[in-house]
Design a protein around this motif. Sequence first.
Motif, PDB file in Angstrom:
ATOM      1  N   CYS A  21      34.788 -35.100   7.561  1.00 49.80           N
ATOM      2  CA  CYS A  21      34.002 -35.159   6.328  1.00 49.80           C
ATOM      3  C   CYS A  21      34.344 -33.963   5.439  1.00 49.80           C
ATOM      4  CB  CYS A  21      32.511 -35.189   6.654  1.00 49.80           C
ATOM      5  SG  CYS A  21      31.924 -33.670   7.417  1.00 49.80           S
TER       6      CYS A  21
ATOM      7  N   ARG B  47      32.024 -31.818   4.339  1.00 44.16           N
ATOM      8  CA  ARG B  47      31.014 -30.760   4.455  1.00 44.16           C
ATOM      9  C   ARG B  47      31.619 -29.496   5.062  1.00 44.16           C
ATOM     10  NH1 ARG B  47      26.480 -33.465   7.867  1.00 44.16           N
ATOM     11  NH2 ARG B  47      28.245 -34.717   8.489  1.00 44.16           N
TER      12      ARG B  47
ATOM     13  N   CYS C 163      30.768 -28.192   9.328  1.00 42.55           N
ATOM     14  CA  CYS C 163      30.219 -29.361  10.023  1.00 42.55           C
ATOM     15  C   CYS C 163      30.519 -29.205  11.510  1.00 42.55           C
ATOM     16  CB  CYS C 163      30.849 -30.646   9.495  1.00 42.55           C
ATOM     17  SG  CYS C 163      30.438 -32.095  10.488  1.00 42.55           S
TER      18      CYS C 163
ATOM     19  N   CYS D 188      32.869 -31.894  13.017  1.00 39.25           N
ATOM     20  CA  CYS D 188      34.277 -31.724  12.658  1.00 39.25           C
ATOM     21  C   CYS D 188      34.875 -30.493  13.344  1.00 39.25           C
ATOM     22  CB  CYS D 188      34.435 -31.608  11.136  1.00 39.25           C
ATOM     23  SG  CYS D 188      34.159 -33.184  10.289  1.00 39.25           S
TER      24      CYS D 188
ATOM     25  N   HIS E 103      33.838 -37.710  12.929  1.00 40.59           N
ATOM     26  CA  HIS E 103      32.881 -38.800  12.691  1.00 40.59           C
ATOM     27  C   HIS E 103      33.583 -40.118  12.972  1.00 40.59           C
ATOM     28  CE1 HIS E 103      30.284 -35.841  10.675  1.00 40.59           C
ATOM     29  NE2 HIS E 103      31.437 -35.339  10.256  1.00 40.59           N
TER      30      HIS E 103
HETATM   31 ZN   LIG Z   1      32.006 -33.560   9.572  1.00 42.67          ZN
END
Ligand SMILES: [Zn+2]
Length: 112
Positions: free
Chosen positions: A37, A39, A42, A45, A51
Amino acid sequence: MPTKTETPEQVKEWLQTALRKIWPLAEGSLSLRKGSCIRKNCKACESGIGHPSYALYGRHAGKRFSIYVPGELAPEVAKALENGRRLQELMNEAGIRYLHALKRRATVKSRV
Ligand SMILES: [Zn+2]
């Protein structure tokens, strides 16, 4: 399978009946891909888990494609792919039975 007596027309009837039952239908492969992602910081991640989401991979008009598949739809897509393999088997079987029937018809005609 009644390959000893069937006619090309009977092979057609058998195949069309079998085809009517095959749905949903798809070709390709369903895989879990690890997405990341945008972000910052995260945890998923950073840990390398990411994800995960399903995607349908395949080829269309000579090009590769991948389409996102929501997790709750994955079983239905898997079923469609399974049916796709079944369709391939049916076509193989149809070719064999059709050819046998054609040869039989040719033999019968030559005797008349
Ligand atoms: Zn993420």
